[in-house]
Design a protein around this motif. Structure first.
Motif, PDB file in Angstrom:
ATOM      1  N   CYS A   1      49.489 103.959  24.372  1.00  0.00           N
ATOM      2  CA  CYS A   1      48.417 104.950  24.409  1.00  0.00           C
ATOM      3  C   CYS A   1      48.078 105.247  25.868  1.00  0.00           C
ATOM      4  O   CYS A   1      47.916 104.338  26.678  1.00  0.00           O
ATOM      5  CB  CYS A   1      47.199 104.402  23.672  1.00  0.00           C
ATOM      6  SG  CYS A   1      45.736 105.434  23.790  1.00  0.00           S
TER       7      CYS A   1
ATOM      8  N   CYS B   1      44.232 103.718  26.362  1.00  0.00           N
ATOM      9  CA  CYS B   1      43.874 102.299  26.239  1.00  0.00           C
ATOM     10  C   CYS B   1      45.088 101.378  26.321  1.00  0.00           C
ATOM     11  O   CYS B   1      44.925 100.157  26.267  1.00  0.00           O
ATOM     12  CB  CYS B   1      43.110 102.057  24.935  1.00  0.00           C
ATOM     13  SG  CYS B   1      44.169 102.093  23.470  1.00  0.00           S
TER      14      CYS B   1
ATOM     15  N   CYS C   1      46.727 106.412  20.669  1.00  0.00           N
ATOM     16  CA  CYS C   1      46.737 105.546  19.493  1.00  0.00           C
ATOM     17  C   CYS C   1      45.986 106.225  18.354  1.00  0.00           C
ATOM     18  O   CYS C   1      46.290 106.013  17.189  1.00  0.00           O
ATOM     19  CB  CYS C   1      46.147 104.187  19.826  1.00  0.00           C
ATOM     20  SG  CYS C   1      44.451 104.231  20.408  1.00  0.00           S
TER      21      CYS C   1
ATOM     22  N   CYS D   1      40.567 108.156  20.750  1.00  0.00           N
ATOM     23  CA  CYS D   1      40.605 106.871  21.462  1.00  0.00           C
ATOM     24  C   CYS D   1      39.657 106.931  22.653  1.00  0.00           C
ATOM     25  O   CYS D   1      39.770 107.813  23.498  1.00  0.00           O
ATOM     26  CB  CYS D   1      42.025 106.568  21.946  1.00  0.00           C
ATOM     27  SG  CYS D   1      42.080 105.152  23.082  1.00  0.00           S
TER      28      CYS D   1
HETATM   29 ZN   LIG Z   1      44.149 104.246  22.668  1.00  0.00          ZN
END
Ligand SMILES: [Zn+2]
Ligand SMILES: [Zn+2]
Length: 187
Positions: free
Chosen positions: A77, A80, A140, A144
């Motif tokens: 991602c 994150c 993701c 997010c």
């Molecule tokens: Zn993420």
């Protein structure tokens, strides 16, 4: 002598079409990606399974490849850094000109794909379609929240009231005085 057929799982022998317009050949199989597609942090890994369901049809000037391709892209991602897996489903449609056809003779090398004898290399078409289907920013999940800029912990793992105490530099001097007073002689 090694031919393209020996080297690449995405090269197909179209001999059975016999260059007879309207004749078709159907290929449905799983192959291993001959190389990694995408970028370092996101893509279809080398040797990953690619599902093909493609029909090859002889037309007057060459062979038309038309079908569906499915593969799983992996990466992280962009916000994150959590692992991301996406199933990419793409449509491939390309005309491959016969060597010596009018199309072959009248178009530039980069305008249209060509057959190599009876061999059709589907690899560039599959690679381009998969890469085009990859997100510019892999996530993701669409919302997010990413990482706390102060401590680098994912917001998903932090309590709602998470924050970092920052001492205002203007009060830092007073704090020192207060500590000195506590440690000093009683008044
Ligand atoms: Zn993420
Ligand atoms: Zn934090």
């Amino acid at each position: 002598m090694t031919t393209a057929h020996d080297r690449a799982p995405l090269v197909f022998d179209t001999t059975e079409l016999g260059r007879t317009s309207g004749t078709t050949m159907h290929v449905a199989r799983e192959i291993a990606a001959p190389e990694a597609y995408g970028v370092a942090v996101y893509g279809v890994p080398s040797s990953a399974p690619i599902d093909l369901d493609v029909r090859f049809t002889a037309v007057s000037e060459g062979v038309l490849a038309d079908g569906e391709v499915e593969a799983v892209a992996e990466g992280e991602c962009a916000r994150c850094l959590a692992p991301v897996r996406d199933t990419l489903r793409v449509h491939v449609q390309e005309l491959y000109a016969y060597e010596g056809s009018v199309t072959d003779a009248t178009t530039d090398a980069d305008e249209i794909l060509r057959l190599d004898g009876d061999l059709l290399d589907l690899e560039p078409a599959v690679r381009d379609a998969l890469v085009l289907a990859m997100p510019v920013t892999p996530l993701c999940r669409p919302d997010c929240p990413g990482l706390c800029a102060e401590c680098g912990v994912p917001w998903d793992d932090l309590p709602d009231d998470h924050g970092h105490e920052t001492v205002d530099p203007r009060w830092a001097g007073l704090e020192k005085l207060r500590l000195a007073d506590t440690d000093g002689e009683p008044k």
